[in-house]
Design a protein around this motif. Structure first.
Motif, PDB file in Angstrom:
ATOM      1  N   ALA A 145       0.834  -1.210   0.000  1.00  0.00           N
ATOM      2  CA  ALA A 145       0.000   0.000   0.000  1.00  0.00           C
ATOM      3  C   ALA A 145       0.869   1.260   0.000  1.00  0.00           C
ATOM      4  CB  ALA A 145      -0.941  -0.007   1.201  1.00  0.00           C
ATOM      5  N   GLU A 146       1.953   1.238   0.761  1.00  0.00           N
ATOM      6  CA  GLU A 146       2.862   2.393   0.782  1.00  0.00           C
ATOM      7  C   GLU A 146       3.567   2.560  -0.559  1.00  0.00           C
ATOM      8  OE1 GLU A 146       5.222   1.362   4.178  1.00  0.00           O
ATOM      9  OE2 GLU A 146       3.742   2.145   5.593  1.00  0.00           O
ATOM     10  N   THR A 147       3.972   1.450  -1.173  1.00  0.00           N
ATOM     11  CA  THR A 147       4.592   1.502  -2.501  1.00  0.00           C
ATOM     12  C   THR A 147       3.593   2.006  -3.528  1.00  0.00           C
ATOM     13  OG1 THR A 147       6.041  -0.339  -1.900  1.00  0.00           O
ATOM     14  CG2 THR A 147       5.795   0.125  -4.252  1.00  0.00           C
ATOM     15  N   GLN A 148       2.361   1.560  -3.402  1.00  0.00           N
ATOM     16  CA  GLN A 148       1.297   1.998  -4.306  1.00  0.00           C
ATOM     17  C   GLN A 148       1.057   3.500  -4.175  1.00  0.00           C
ATOM     18  OE1 GLN A 148      -2.790   0.672  -3.428  1.00  0.00           O
ATOM     19  NE2 GLN A 148      -2.762  -0.244  -5.483  1.00  0.00           N
ATOM     20  N   SER A 208       3.023   4.248 -13.707  1.00  0.00           N
ATOM     21  CA  SER A 208       2.069   3.207 -14.118  1.00  0.00           C
ATOM     22  C   SER A 208       2.634   1.795 -14.026  1.00  0.00           C
ATOM     23  CB  SER A 208       1.569   3.472 -15.538  1.00  0.00           C
ATOM     24  OG  SER A 208       0.834   4.661 -15.558  1.00  0.00           O
ATOM     25  N   PRO A 209       3.871   1.549 -14.472  1.00  0.00           N
ATOM     26  CA  PRO A 209       4.397   0.176 -14.350  1.00  0.00           C
ATOM     27  C   PRO A 209       4.459  -0.292 -12.885  1.00  0.00           C
ATOM     28  CG  PRO A 209       5.715   1.432 -15.906  1.00  0.00           C
ATOM     29  CD  PRO A 209       4.786   2.404 -15.244  1.00  0.00           C
ATOM     30  N   GLN A 210       4.836   0.604 -11.981  1.00  0.00           N
ATOM     31  CA  GLN A 210       4.898   0.236 -10.562  1.00  0.00           C
ATOM     32  C   GLN A 210       3.492  -0.016 -10.021  1.00  0.00           C
ATOM     33  OE1 GLN A 210       7.540  -0.513  -8.782  1.00  0.00           O
ATOM     34  NE2 GLN A 210       6.367  -0.920  -6.945  1.00  0.00           N
ATOM     35  N   LEU A 211       2.505   0.771 -10.461  1.00  0.00           N
ATOM     36  CA  LEU A 211       1.124   0.542 -10.037  1.00  0.00           C
ATOM     37  C   LEU A 211       0.637  -0.825 -10.487  1.00  0.00           C
ATOM     38  CD1 LEU A 211      -0.595   3.994 -10.639  1.00  0.00           C
ATOM     39  CD2 LEU A 211      -0.335   2.791  -8.466  1.00  0.00           C
ATOM     40  N   THR A 212       1.012  -1.217 -11.694  1.00  0.00           N
ATOM     41  CA  THR A 212       0.634  -2.537 -12.207  1.00  0.00           C
ATOM     42  C   THR A 212       1.259  -3.631 -11.350  1.00  0.00           C
ATOM     43  OG1 THR A 212       0.413  -1.653 -14.435  1.00  0.00           O
ATOM     44  CG2 THR A 212       0.692  -4.045 -14.231  1.00  0.00           C
ATOM     45  N   ALA A 249      -0.586  -3.802  -8.051  1.00  0.00           N
ATOM     46  CA  ALA A 249      -1.905  -4.441  -8.178  1.00  0.00           C
ATOM     47  C   ALA A 249      -1.772  -5.954  -8.247  1.00  0.00           C
ATOM     48  CB  ALA A 249      -2.630  -3.908  -9.406  1.00  0.00           C
ATOM     49  N   THR A 250      -0.784  -6.411  -8.994  1.00  0.00           N
ATOM     50  CA  THR A 250      -0.559  -7.855  -9.120  1.00  0.00           C
ATOM     51  C   THR A 250      -0.161  -8.454  -7.772  1.00  0.00           C
ATOM     52  OG1 THR A 250       0.114  -7.585 -11.418  1.00  0.00           O
ATOM     53  CG2 THR A 250       0.807  -9.618 -10.316  1.00  0.00           C
ATOM     54  N   GLU A 251       0.779  -7.801  -7.102  1.00  0.00           N
ATOM     55  CA  GLU A 251       1.235  -8.295  -5.799  1.00  0.00           C
ATOM     56  C   GLU A 251       0.111  -8.231  -4.765  1.00  0.00           C
ATOM     57  OE1 GLU A 251       4.838  -7.664  -2.546  1.00  0.00           O
ATOM     58  OE2 GLU A 251       4.748  -6.364  -4.309  1.00  0.00           O
TER      59      GLU A 251
END
Length: 172
Positions: free
Chosen positions: A30-33, A42-46, A49-51
């Protein structure tokens, strides 16, 4: 207290520790998000979401293990399974046996509150990002149902009328 109860309490503490560690991992995601939202990454958000999806699936399994361990302790104490809670079990134990369960309960409750707050913050950031996308689309999308633009004349003095091309396609 049933002679098997101490080992059952140990199993419950182990299950609660596993849940707690898992919630800590969810908190990290959640903190990374949140940071990815702020950075518009966007790539980090993806990846988040997967994790997050994987961790939530695992959390359901851990919660079931915790419920099973709680019911085993409740059964050993002769408590009804209907509405059985950790607090109810703690109320039937002496202070020495209850102490580790109280500690885990408070720890998980604090983690759940932190995670809920992080999720509310991320939801607000997502909503803000969506509002910016809507605003940008409103700017880029013509307001008229059948927009027309003037282009170079075909014949001297006669403008060519053509349809405006949308700057963003329907899949953006």
């Amino acid at each position: 207290m049933n002679p098997a109860t101490p080992s059952l309490i140990t199993s419950l503490v182990t299950a609660l520790d596993a849940e707690s560690a898992h919630y800590e991992r969810l908190m990290t995601v959640a903190e990374t998000q949140r940071q990815a939202l702020l950075d518009r990454d966007s790539p980090q958000l993806t990846r988040c979401a997967t994790e997050e999806t994987t961790l939530l699936d695992q959390a359901r399994e851990l919660q079931q293990q915790g419920r099973d361990a709680l019911q085993a302790v409740g059964d050993a104490l002769g408590l009804s399974r209907d509405g059985l809670t950790l607090s109810a079990v703690i109320g039937y134990l002496d202070s020495e046996a209850a102490a580790p369960l109280l500690e885990r309960r408070d720890q998980i409750a604090a983690l759940a509150e932190r995670l809920a707050q992080a999720n509310r913050t991320n939801a607000a950031l997502f909503e803000n990002a969506l509002d910016m996308v809507r605003f940008t689309l409103d700017i880029l999308t013509p307001r008229e149902a059948n927009p027309q633009l003037y282009a170079s004349p075909l014949v001297a003095g006669t403008p060519e009328i053509r349809r405006a091309a949308l700057l963003v396609d329907q899949f953006a």
